[in-house]
Design a protein around this motif. Structure first.
Motif, PDB file in Angstrom:
ATOM      1  N   ALA A 269       0.819  -1.218   0.000  1.00 46.71           N
ATOM      2  CA  ALA A 269       0.000   0.000   0.000  1.00 46.71           C
ATOM      3  C   ALA A 269       0.848   1.262   0.000  1.00 46.71           C
ATOM      4  O   ALA A 269       0.546   2.231  -0.700  1.00 46.71           O
ATOM      5  CB  ALA A 269      -0.951  -0.010   1.204  1.00 46.71           C
ATOM      6  N   ASP A 270       1.930   1.259   0.781  1.00 50.67           N
ATOM      7  CA  ASP A 270       2.699   2.492   0.927  1.00 50.67           C
ATOM      8  C   ASP A 270       4.186   2.315   0.657  1.00 50.67           C
ATOM      9  O   ASP A 270       4.977   3.214   0.932  1.00 50.67           O
ATOM     10  CB  ASP A 270       2.506   3.076   2.331  1.00 50.67           C
ATOM     11  CG  ASP A 270       2.962   2.117   3.424  1.00 50.67           C
ATOM     12  OD1 ASP A 270       3.192   0.930   3.118  1.00 50.67           O
ATOM     13  OD2 ASP A 270       3.089   2.557   4.578  1.00 50.67           O
ATOM     14  N   ARG A 271       4.581   1.181   0.116  1.00 47.09           N
ATOM     15  CA  ARG A 271       5.995   0.973  -0.164  1.00 47.09           C
ATOM     16  C   ARG A 271       6.144  -0.159  -1.172  1.00 47.09           C
ATOM     17  O   ARG A 271       5.162  -0.830  -1.532  1.00 47.09           O
ATOM     18  CB  ARG A 271       6.776   0.635   1.109  1.00 47.09           C
ATOM     19  CG  ARG A 271       6.324  -0.647   1.790  1.00 47.09           C
ATOM     20  CD  ARG A 271       7.008  -0.866   3.120  1.00 47.09           C
ATOM     21  NE  ARG A 271       6.480  -2.033   3.811  1.00 47.09           N
ATOM     22  CZ  ARG A 271       6.979  -3.266   3.667  1.00 47.09           C
ATOM     23  NH1 ARG A 271       8.011  -3.462   2.870  1.00 47.09           N
ATOM     24  NH2 ARG A 271       6.470  -4.281   4.328  1.00 47.09           N
ATOM     25  N   SER A 272       7.341  -0.375  -1.626  1.00 51.32           N
ATOM     26  CA  SER A 272       7.635  -1.469  -2.544  1.00 51.32           C
ATOM     27  C   SER A 272       9.078  -1.897  -2.342  1.00 51.32           C
ATOM     28  O   SER A 272       9.878  -1.167  -1.749  1.00 51.32           O
ATOM     29  CB  SER A 272       7.406  -1.034  -3.991  1.00 51.32           C
ATOM     30  OG  SER A 272       8.293   0.020  -4.342  1.00 51.32           O
ATOM     31  N   PHE A 273       9.407  -3.081  -2.810  1.00 50.95           N
ATOM     32  CA  PHE A 273      10.806  -3.490  -2.804  1.00 50.95           C
ATOM     33  C   PHE A 273      11.147  -4.129  -4.143  1.00 50.95           C
ATOM     34  O   PHE A 273      10.269  -4.568  -4.890  1.00 50.95           O
ATOM     35  CB  PHE A 273      11.133  -4.410  -1.623  1.00 50.95           C
ATOM     36  CG  PHE A 273      10.518  -5.789  -1.685  1.00 50.95           C
ATOM     37  CD1 PHE A 273      11.068  -6.778  -2.502  1.00 50.95           C
ATOM     38  CD2 PHE A 273       9.428  -6.114  -0.901  1.00 50.95           C
ATOM     39  CE1 PHE A 273      10.522  -8.053  -2.549  1.00 50.95           C
ATOM     40  CE2 PHE A 273       8.874  -7.387  -0.942  1.00 50.95           C
ATOM     41  CZ  PHE A 273       9.419  -8.360  -1.770  1.00 50.95           C
ATOM     42  N   GLN A 274      12.434  -4.152  -4.444  1.00 55.42           N
ATOM     43  CA  GLN A 274      12.899  -4.650  -5.725  1.00 55.42           C
ATOM     44  C   GLN A 274      13.886  -5.803  -5.526  1.00 55.42           C
ATOM     45  O   GLN A 274      14.576  -5.878  -4.507  1.00 55.42           O
ATOM     46  CB  GLN A 274      13.567  -3.526  -6.527  1.00 55.42           C
ATOM     47  CG  GLN A 274      12.609  -2.469  -7.048  1.00 55.42           C
ATOM     48  CD  GLN A 274      12.117  -1.508  -5.981  1.00 55.42           C
ATOM     49  OE1 GLN A 274      12.879  -1.089  -5.118  1.00 55.42           O
ATOM     50  NE2 GLN A 274      10.843  -1.165  -6.018  1.00 55.42           N
ATOM     51  N   TYR A 275      13.953  -6.668  -6.533  1.00 59.17           N
ATOM     52  CA  TYR A 275      14.825  -7.836  -6.456  1.00 59.17           C
ATOM     53  C   TYR A 275      15.109  -8.332  -7.872  1.00 59.17           C
ATOM     54  O   TYR A 275      14.443  -7.933  -8.838  1.00 59.17           O
ATOM     55  CB  TYR A 275      14.150  -8.956  -5.652  1.00 59.17           C
ATOM     56  CG  TYR A 275      12.942  -9.541  -6.361  1.00 59.17           C
ATOM     57  CD1 TYR A 275      13.036 -10.729  -7.084  1.00 59.17           C
ATOM     58  CD2 TYR A 275      11.716  -8.871  -6.355  1.00 59.17           C
ATOM     59  CE1 TYR A 275      11.948 -11.244  -7.765  1.00 59.17           C
ATOM     60  CE2 TYR A 275      10.623  -9.376  -7.032  1.00 59.17           C
ATOM     61  CZ  TYR A 275      10.745 -10.562  -7.735  1.00 59.17           C
ATOM     62  OH  TYR A 275       9.666 -11.062  -8.422  1.00 59.17           O
ATOM     63  N   CYS A 276      16.098  -9.206  -8.001  1.00 53.64           N
ATOM     64  CA  CYS A 276      16.434  -9.826  -9.280  1.00 53.64           C
ATOM     65  C   CYS A 276      16.044 -11.303  -9.224  1.00 53.64           C
ATOM     66  O   CYS A 276      16.577 -12.053  -8.397  1.00 53.64           O
ATOM     67  CB  CYS A 276      17.928  -9.696  -9.576  1.00 53.64           C
ATOM     68  SG  CYS A 276      18.456 -10.681 -11.005  1.00 53.64           S
ATOM     69  N   PRO A 277      15.126 -11.755 -10.087  1.00 52.88           N
ATOM     70  CA  PRO A 277      14.722 -13.165 -10.055  1.00 52.88           C
ATOM     71  C   PRO A 277      15.887 -14.138 -10.261  1.00 52.88           C
ATOM     72  O   PRO A 277      15.994 -15.144  -9.556  1.00 52.88           O
ATOM     73  CB  PRO A 277      13.704 -13.262 -11.203  1.00 52.88           C
ATOM     74  CG  PRO A 277      13.158 -11.883 -11.328  1.00 52.88           C
ATOM     75  CD  PRO A 277      14.319 -10.974 -11.042  1.00 52.88           C
ATOM     76  N   THR A 278      16.756 -13.858 -11.212  1.00 47.25           N
ATOM     77  CA  THR A 278      17.856 -14.777 -11.484  1.00 47.25           C
ATOM     78  C   THR A 278      18.815 -14.869 -10.304  1.00 47.25           C
ATOM     79  O   THR A 278      19.234 -15.963  -9.901  1.00 47.25           O
ATOM     80  CB  THR A 278      18.617 -14.349 -12.751  1.00 47.25           C
ATOM     81  OG1 THR A 278      17.755 -14.463 -13.873  1.00 47.25           O
ATOM     82  CG2 THR A 278      19.855 -15.217 -12.972  1.00 47.25           C
ATOM     83  N   GLY A 283      14.971 -17.595 -10.556  1.00 50.87           N
ATOM     84  CA  GLY A 283      14.188 -17.274 -11.745  1.00 50.87           C
ATOM     85  C   GLY A 283      12.710 -17.074 -11.481  1.00 50.87           C
ATOM     86  O   GLY A 283      11.971 -16.639 -12.378  1.00 50.87           O
ATOM     87  N   LYS A 284      12.246 -17.371 -10.274  1.00 48.72           N
ATOM     88  CA  LYS A 284      10.828 -17.238  -9.955  1.00 48.72           C
ATOM     89  C   LYS A 284      10.463 -15.777  -9.736  1.00 48.72           C
ATOM     90  O   LYS A 284      11.162 -15.046  -9.042  1.00 48.72           O
ATOM     91  CB  LYS A 284      10.493 -18.042  -8.701  1.00 48.72           C
ATOM     92  CG  LYS A 284       9.042 -17.938  -8.270  1.00 48.72           C
ATOM     93  CD  LYS A 284       8.804 -18.715  -6.979  1.00 48.72           C
ATOM     94  CE  LYS A 284       7.353 -18.567  -6.520  1.00 48.72           C
ATOM     95  NZ  LYS A 284       7.112 -19.299  -5.246  1.00 48.72           N
TER      96      LYS A 284
END
Length: 296
Positions: A269-278, A283-284
């Motif tokens: 709702a008020d934030r997000s986070f980032q990541y690399c699947p590989t 890969g998921k």
């Protein structure tokens, strides 16, 4: 939100300019930022800035009596939590006019110290007013400070393993819970997990010893590298320098600098986070319920 490296850099910057200077006056434009009333903010006038440091993500400005100080307390500390949109600006050209309460300026509090015109502003941008300032005789009087976990840069690998084994949450949440580990926020937790090649959704309690070691090494590396990069920088440049040093956080849709895969995002709702699947999830692509609802 300023995290451990930025708060440490701000503390070092202000300490190098304010330590040893007398406080001539404190102006408060937003009384709501003050979370304590005893001692009053007026008690800082005439005191000397002894040092500026940090506890976790809290900025701590310690003062001692000056020759003309009226306060009897040997120590009064101004503790500042900058929250998401707070910042500190040092100036040698501050206006002598008192701040106007209730105005549209982002300045919440101003400390005049040293020569006329010298001092610093504590500001907060945006409409979500979460900036908080306490005046206390000991920072441990503040419940939120007293309840902090061990500092992220003071942990041993053995202590980190004990902490992880005693918790059941997702590792992303554990790293950002200040009651568990102090100093890490949303941005650097993304960077640490990417460096450690761990999924943000991994359960902290089930991490294997080699994964704990990788997490510890990543935490030390990311935080010390960021602190070294920011050391000595002008406060006005810290935000851009932080962004320049990030590899996955706030880089949704861009290629991972390690493997070239597309950086993905999970939104709340008020934030997000980032990541690399590989690099992190085999890969998921992690479920993003908020984005899924928007696409329906």
């Amino acid at each position: 939100m300023p995290e451990l490296p930025e708060v440490a850099a701000i503390a070092d910057y202000v300490d190098g300019r304010a330590a040893g200077l007398p406080i001539r006056r404190v102006d408060v434009a937003s009384l709501s930022v003050l979370k304590t009333a005893d001692p009053p903010y007026t008690a800082l006038a005439g005191r000397i800035v002894e040092s500026v440091g940090r506890i976790g993500k809290y900025l701590v400005i310690r003062t001692v009596p000056g020759s003309e100080a009226t306060a009897s307390e040997p120590m009064i500390a101004m503790v500042v939590h900058l929250s998401r949109a707070g910042w500190v600006r040092w100036s040698e050209d501050l206006s002598p006019k008192p701040l106007r309460p209730g105005g549209k300026s982002p300045i919440a509090l101003r400390v005049h110290c040293g020569l006329p015109g010298e001092g610093f502003d504590v500001t907060e941008a945006g409409t979500q007013k979460r900036l908080a300032v306490w005046l206390v005789r000991d920072p441990a009087e503040i419940d939120r400070v007293a309840g902090l976990g061990p500092d992220a840069l003071e942990l041993t690998e053995e202590r980190l393993a004990e902490i992880l084994a005693s918790t059941t949450g997702r590792i992303k949440n554990v790293l950002t819970d200040q009651r568990v580990i102090a100093g890490i926020g949303n941005a650097y937790s993304d960077e640490i997990l990417h460096t450690a090649r761990l999924s943000p959704f991994a359960s902290s309690k089930t991490l294997k010893p080699d994964q704990v070691s990788a997490l510890y090494d990543a935490m030390r590396t990311v935080l010390t590298d960021a602190s070294s990069r920011l050391e000595g920088q002008e406060v006005a440049r810290l935000k851009s320098e932080k962004r320049n040093g990030l590899r996955v956080h706030a880089r949704t849709g861009l290629p991972c600098p390690v493997c070239g895969d597309t950086i993905r995002e999970v939104s709340f709702a008020d934030r997000s986070f980032q990541y690399c699947p590989t690099c992190q999830t085999g890969g998921k692509v992690l479920a993003d319920r908020r984005m899924s609802r928007l696409l329906k």
